[in-house]
Write a protein that holds these residues in place. Structure first.
Motif, PDB file in Angstrom:
ATOM      1  N   PRO A  63      17.647 -29.933 -38.323  1.00  0.00           N
ATOM      2  CA  PRO A  63      17.840 -30.102 -39.766  1.00  0.00           C
ATOM      3  C   PRO A  63      18.521 -28.875 -40.357  1.00  0.00           C
ATOM      4  CG  PRO A  63      15.558 -29.541 -39.294  1.00  0.00           C
ATOM      5  CD  PRO A  63      16.231 -29.723 -37.971  1.00  0.00           C
ATOM      6  N   HIS A  64      19.400 -29.098 -41.316  1.00  0.00           N
ATOM      7  CA  HIS A  64      20.123 -27.972 -41.883  1.00  0.00           C
ATOM      8  C   HIS A  64      20.604 -28.350 -43.275  1.00  0.00           C
ATOM      9  CE1 HIS A  64      21.835 -24.132 -41.898  1.00  0.00           C
ATOM     10  NE2 HIS A  64      22.909 -24.304 -41.156  1.00  0.00           N
ATOM     11  N   THR A  65      20.951 -27.335 -44.036  1.00  0.00           N
ATOM     12  CA  THR A  65      21.475 -27.554 -45.399  1.00  0.00           C
ATOM     13  C   THR A  65      22.982 -27.748 -45.315  1.00  0.00           C
ATOM     14  OG1 THR A  65      21.577 -25.162 -45.602  1.00  0.00           O
ATOM     15  CG2 THR A  65      19.662 -26.259 -46.567  1.00  0.00           C
ATOM     16  N   HIS A  66      23.381 -28.975 -45.071  1.00  0.00           N
ATOM     17  CA  HIS A  66      24.778 -29.248 -44.737  1.00  0.00           C
ATOM     18  C   HIS A  66      25.584 -29.765 -45.915  1.00  0.00           C
ATOM     19  CE1 HIS A  66      25.288 -28.291 -40.569  1.00  0.00           C
ATOM     20  NE2 HIS A  66      24.223 -28.966 -40.190  1.00  0.00           N
ATOM     21  N   MET A  67      25.044 -29.633 -47.120  1.00  0.00           N
ATOM     22  CA  MET A  67      25.831 -30.048 -48.288  1.00  0.00           C
ATOM     23  C   MET A  67      26.505 -28.826 -48.882  1.00  0.00           C
ATOM     24  SD  MET A  67      24.583 -32.093 -51.677  1.00  0.00           S
ATOM     25  CE  MET A  67      24.942 -33.717 -51.030  1.00  0.00           C
ATOM     26  N   ASN A  68      27.784 -28.937 -49.201  1.00  0.00           N
ATOM     27  CA  ASN A  68      28.473 -27.785 -49.775  1.00  0.00           C
ATOM     28  C   ASN A  68      28.443 -27.828 -51.311  1.00  0.00           C
ATOM     29  OD1 ASN A  68      30.505 -29.538 -50.628  1.00  0.00           O
ATOM     30  ND2 ASN A  68      31.898 -28.999 -48.952  1.00  0.00           N
ATOM     31  N   GLY A 126      28.824 -33.743 -47.829  1.00  0.00           N
ATOM     32  CA  GLY A 126      27.854 -33.596 -46.755  1.00  0.00           C
ATOM     33  C   GLY A 126      28.553 -33.486 -45.418  1.00  0.00           C
ATOM     34  N   LEU A 127      28.200 -32.480 -44.665  1.00  0.00           N
ATOM     35  CA  LEU A 127      28.808 -32.355 -43.346  1.00  0.00           C
ATOM     36  C   LEU A 127      27.722 -32.392 -42.283  1.00  0.00           C
ATOM     37  CD1 LEU A 127      28.443 -29.129 -42.358  1.00  0.00           C
ATOM     38  CD2 LEU A 127      29.985 -28.837 -44.262  1.00  0.00           C
ATOM     39  N   LEU A 128      28.137 -32.569 -41.057  1.00  0.00           N
ATOM     40  CA  LEU A 128      27.180 -32.484 -39.955  1.00  0.00           C
ATOM     41  C   LEU A 128      27.891 -31.933 -38.738  1.00  0.00           C
ATOM     42  CD1 LEU A 128      27.542 -35.005 -37.693  1.00  0.00           C
ATOM     43  CD2 LEU A 128      26.801 -36.333 -39.681  1.00  0.00           C
ATOM     44  N   ARG A 174      27.106 -40.168 -49.760  1.00  0.00           N
ATOM     45  CA  ARG A 174      28.069 -39.118 -49.395  1.00  0.00           C
ATOM     46  C   ARG A 174      28.773 -39.470 -48.086  1.00  0.00           C
ATOM     47  NH1 ARG A 174      27.031 -35.191 -53.542  1.00  0.00           N
ATOM     48  NH2 ARG A 174      25.814 -36.560 -54.896  1.00  0.00           N
ATOM     49  N   GLU A 175      30.098 -39.433 -48.146  1.00  0.00           N
ATOM     50  CA  GLU A 175      30.885 -39.680 -46.944  1.00  0.00           C
ATOM     51  C   GLU A 175      30.814 -38.417 -46.067  1.00  0.00           C
ATOM     52  OE1 GLU A 175      32.146 -42.396 -45.888  1.00  0.00           O
ATOM     53  OE2 GLU A 175      33.168 -41.511 -44.132  1.00  0.00           O
ATOM     54  N   PRO A 176      30.374 -38.521 -44.822  1.00  0.00           N
ATOM     55  CA  PRO A 176      30.179 -37.296 -44.025  1.00  0.00           C
ATOM     56  C   PRO A 176      31.492 -36.638 -43.591  1.00  0.00           C
ATOM     57  CG  PRO A 176      29.735 -39.239 -42.704  1.00  0.00           C
ATOM     58  CD  PRO A 176      29.943 -39.730 -44.118  1.00  0.00           C
ATOM     59  N   GLN A 177      31.447 -35.308 -43.544  1.00  0.00           N
ATOM     60  CA  GLN A 177      32.469 -34.536 -42.830  1.00  0.00           C
ATOM     61  C   GLN A 177      31.864 -34.225 -41.453  1.00  0.00           C
ATOM     62  OE1 GLN A 177      33.658 -30.922 -44.769  1.00  0.00           O
ATOM     63  NE2 GLN A 177      33.982 -31.904 -46.761  1.00  0.00           N
ATOM     64  N   VAL A 178      32.465 -34.794 -40.427  1.00  0.00           N
ATOM     65  CA  VAL A 178      31.897 -34.572 -39.092  1.00  0.00           C
ATOM     66  C   VAL A 178      32.573 -33.360 -38.454  1.00  0.00           C
ATOM     67  CG1 VAL A 178      31.387 -35.572 -36.854  1.00  0.00           C
ATOM     68  CG2 VAL A 178      31.430 -37.027 -38.888  1.00  0.00           C
ATOM     69  N   PHE A 197      22.634 -34.584 -29.613  1.00  0.00           N
ATOM     70  CA  PHE A 197      22.008 -33.991 -30.806  1.00  0.00           C
ATOM     71  C   PHE A 197      22.965 -34.053 -31.988  1.00  0.00           C
ATOM     72  CE2 PHE A 197      24.279 -30.067 -31.639  1.00  0.00           C
ATOM     73  CZ  PHE A 197      24.990 -29.906 -30.473  1.00  0.00           C
ATOM     74  N   ALA A 198      22.368 -33.859 -33.149  1.00  0.00           N
ATOM     75  CA  ALA A 198      23.158 -33.620 -34.362  1.00  0.00           C
ATOM     76  C   ALA A 198      22.420 -32.593 -35.203  1.00  0.00           C
ATOM     77  CB  ALA A 198      23.340 -34.909 -35.156  1.00  0.00           C
ATOM     78  N   SER A 199      23.191 -31.811 -35.930  1.00  0.00           N
ATOM     79  CA  SER A 199      22.615 -30.929 -36.942  1.00  0.00           C
ATOM     80  C   SER A 199      23.040 -31.500 -38.277  1.00  0.00           C
ATOM     81  CB  SER A 199      23.133 -29.513 -36.751  1.00  0.00           C
ATOM     82  OG  SER A 199      22.668 -28.703 -37.809  1.00  0.00           O
ATOM     83  N   ALA A 200      22.049 -31.910 -39.091  1.00  0.00           N
ATOM     84  CA  ALA A 200      22.376 -32.660 -40.303  1.00  0.00           C
ATOM     85  C   ALA A 200      21.318 -32.453 -41.371  1.00  0.00           C
ATOM     86  CB  ALA A 200      22.493 -34.144 -39.960  1.00  0.00           C
ATOM     87  N   GLY A 201      21.655 -32.862 -42.594  1.00  0.00           N
ATOM     88  CA  GLY A 201      20.742 -32.750 -43.730  1.00  0.00           C
ATOM     89  C   GLY A 201      21.519 -32.445 -45.001  1.00  0.00           C
TER      90      GLY A 201
END
Lengths: 480, 480
Positions: free
Chosen positions: A189-194, A199-201, A404-408, A430-434
């Motif tokens: 989990p991470h703070t992936h919103m700018n 939202g990115l992951l 939110r459309e993700p930035q991958v 895995f993914a790092s996301a949130g």
């Protein structure tokens, strides 16, 4: 659950979290207020104990503080009897906070009004990594309150040495491999919103080697040995400090940006056309200063796709710090007996750490610096997950469900040690996301947003986004 | 006095000093125990007051603590009604003593047994310059006790900013020029006996410019500005630390020993055949490691006359210290916003400071580093006295009278600011002389010998040698 049912459920989750927000904020403050600084070893035992206590509070049936040769790993299991299992990875250790520019005490976890963002929680670890660690626990608490259990079985792996390069996390993984192998994937989990609410992951991470180079009279057999000398001796005595400067200068181009070590870039996988297309999809929305560190001017003024290629696909060699001789106020005319540079080398698929270290060593030797010591202080490998993996698609679906459309991002440009889960023996995707917003890892005035605004999610929405990922992962795994 | 009378008189002087040695040691301890550290400003007022008190104790009719724009000068006059007048110059300030290698507390002035040398007084300033300062006062006290007055009139100029480059000593000299112009010469007492019992003296000094170079995102307009950034940004953000390294690397040859700034060596007066002959006279007795700092290996393994030529006649550019970013224990992966090198440049006749600084600045500009700041922190000019001057020949005669053939060093390779007396407005000839033994200026475990051995003079002989110089100066001036 149908799509409509899941939307309704997430509204309930968010409502429950909003009703319990003060307690959730307080839970984060409890952890930030423990200065568990792994580089200095400060209060690491208290950090582990507080983390374990939080795992108990959300109902984990198993909570263990697992000793390692370094600082312990805090392990927890929420055995929900579900068909799929996620490992949740984060760290409870933080960097020192000795920068003079802090405007609050870094371990008080103060709530501060930040223009345009409402309240933020400011303190060391708010972003990296205590904010995300506590937020997923809060999210699980909400799911347990509403559903009686989370939608997937969870194994929490919270380490205490991330800022030391996760030196002993492989030791833990080996010891717990039988249990961890039952997992289907790992979520970090991470703070992936700018700041723009994007939202990115991450589906990977760069690798890192941290090292120091030291030139000394002791090793060189020239210059002062042991103690610094009066600088009048420079007329006939060699200088280890000049030697370090000259050795360093051979490593990079005059602009400091291209590594001149033979073969350094050989194994770098350049982005494919497909990779470029992936980057191009969010090129216009990509914010290079994603940590909000006031970065405005770029190398060679690159921007757009070329900047993104460098960010995600280029290895780097950076000076973390220089030291040696007298650096205090005023004057002290020394000929120092030694000088040191701390460096970090970030590397990418398919570069190998041992090969890069050997090439650096060989470069120094060939350039006449065999005495300049190269000491590796820490290392963490790169990692990569296919974007078709259920854990990645679950995160993407959850983002879209939250609007939110993700930035991958093909990889985290920092060095989170996902490789320990991603490579043998576990081989977990895995993914790092949130969808939380937080800034200034390793820097003064680090914070995580609590209130937010129309674009930027607050803490309740961040926690809801993590709950959404758990639901989506259960669904995506069932359909995979 | 005839030669025989003078020899007898010096025996009486030495006897008197030996009978009063404990008090003389204690007088030195009183001054060393005041940590008058000018680089930090610590206890400078107490240093001046203690120095003034010592001048009063030996009978000076005039004792003044003269304020300057920096730390005060302690001025004293012993008006003996003699035909000739000497200025005695030394400093009461010392360097910091924060080196961990000290084996005693540096401001306790402990008497320590040193193998082969008997008792030594160990502490910061024991050599540089409190030992010599107190020793000449002790010598004068002996002369007054035996003769009622010293053989020459004396003006004591004890400054408090030598370790800061004597920034405000010219201000004092200008203010007291009318009085100081009455002097015939200047004597700087010093511990000029080496471990082999050889006595040397200086008739000049190298100059020094101390400066720092700083590369910063702020000035450069590239890289992090203000605060350090997370080092993952290195992929597209420039590094001021690499910039400093590259700028420094252009300044010197790959071995760190030849300055590559255009025209740097243009004004250097190479030693003449006569100069070389002077050096050759004590070439076999010359000990390059005259400060006993464990220096064994020399640049290009030079030795003999060539080493001496470099030592006395070559300008140097030396790194005192490097700093920037994170230099503490463990790891902190920063991209630093700035990095700094402290440098000292030692220069020789007929180089000029302003010209050298302009050439360095021009070099940085031409090599593409106009943003790298060059800040001058301190400066002290070179000086030179003809060897035929009475003050130099008096010192040489005194040495021979004490049984030691002098090594005449054309200049001190350090940076004692004799130029302030040697150039306009005073234009005084000078010598720095004295047969004491002391080691480790600016380094841990600095000491001055108290007992000595068959070769190395103890404190009583050192003080006697200073008395001898005063007698010889009176005689040499009368014959000049």
């Amino acid at each position: 659950m149908t799509t409509t049912e899941l939307d309704a459920q997430l509204r309930r989750v968010q409502g429950w979290i909003e009703a319990n927000l003060d307690r959730h904020i307080n839970r984060l403050q409890r952890l930030v207020r423990v200065p568990s600084i792994s580089p200095t070893g400060q209060q690491m035992a208290e950090g582990a104990e507080t983390t374990a206590q939080l795992l108990r509070e959300i109902g984990c049936q198993v909570v263990e503080i697992v000793p390692t040769s370094g600082f312990p790993v805090v392990f927890g299991e929420w055995q929900a009897g579900q068909p799929y299992t996620l490992v949740i990875y984060a760290e409870y250790d933080v960097m020192p906070a000795d920068e003079p520019a802090w405007k609050v005490k870094p371990f008080e976890a103060a709530l501060v009004d930040e223009p345009g963002l409402g309240r933020v929680l400011m303190g060391r670890g708010a972003r990296n990594q205590k904010g995300p660690l506590v937020s997923i626990l809060n999210a699980v608490e909400a799911l347990v309150a509403l559903d009686g259990k989370p939608p997937v079985n969870l194994m929490f792996v919270f380490e205490g040495e991330e800022e030391l390069g996760s030196r002993h996390l492989p030791e833990f993984v080996e010891k717990y491999a039988d249990r961890l192998k039952r997992a289907d994937a790992m979520l970090a989990p991470h703070t992936h919103m700018n700041r723009q609410g994007e939202g990115l992951l991450w589906a990977g991470s760069k690798g890192i080697i941290v090292m120091e180079l030291e030139a000394s009279g002791q090793k060189w057999g020239r210059g002062p040995v042991g103690a610094d000398a009066h600088s009048c001796y420079k007329a006939f005595v060699d200088s280890p400090a000049w030697r370090l400067v000259q050795a360093l200068a051979t490593l990079v181009s005059p602009d400091g940006n291209r590594v001149l070590v033979d073969g350094f870039y050989d194994a770098v996988l350049a982005p494919s056309a497909q990779d470029d297309a992936l980057l191009a999809a969010f090129q216009d929305r990509f914010n290079p200063d994603f940590l909000d560190m006031g970065i405005t001017r770029h190398i060679e003024d690159v921007h757009g796709l070329e900047l993104m290629r460098r960010f995600f696909y280029s290895p780097t060699l950076n000076i973390n710090g220089l030291s040696g001789g007298y650096a205090g106020p005023g004057i002290k005319t020394l000929l120092p007996a030694a000088a040191t540079a701390k460096l970090d080398l970030r590397y990418v698929p398919n570069q190998e750490a041992s090969d890069l270290i050997a090439k650096l060593r060989g470069h120094l030797d060939r350039h006449g610096f065999p005495d300049v010591e190269l000491r590796v202080l820490g290392q963490s490998d790169w990692s990569a997950t296919p974007l078709t993996s259920p854990v990645v698609s679950a995160a993407m679906s959850a983002y879209r469900r939250m609007g939110r459309e993700p930035q991958v991002w093909p990889r985290n440009p920092g060095s989170i040690p996902f490789w320990i889960f991603n490579r043998a023996p576990l081989n977990l995707p895995f993914a790092s996301a949130g969808l939380g917003h937080a800034v200034r890892s390793h820097a003064p005035n680090e914070f995580i947003v609590v209130d937010g605004n129309a674009q930027v999610f607050g803490l309740a929405q961040f926690e809801t986004s993590l709950a959404a990922i758990l639901y989506e992962f259960a669904a995506a795994s069932a359909h995979a």
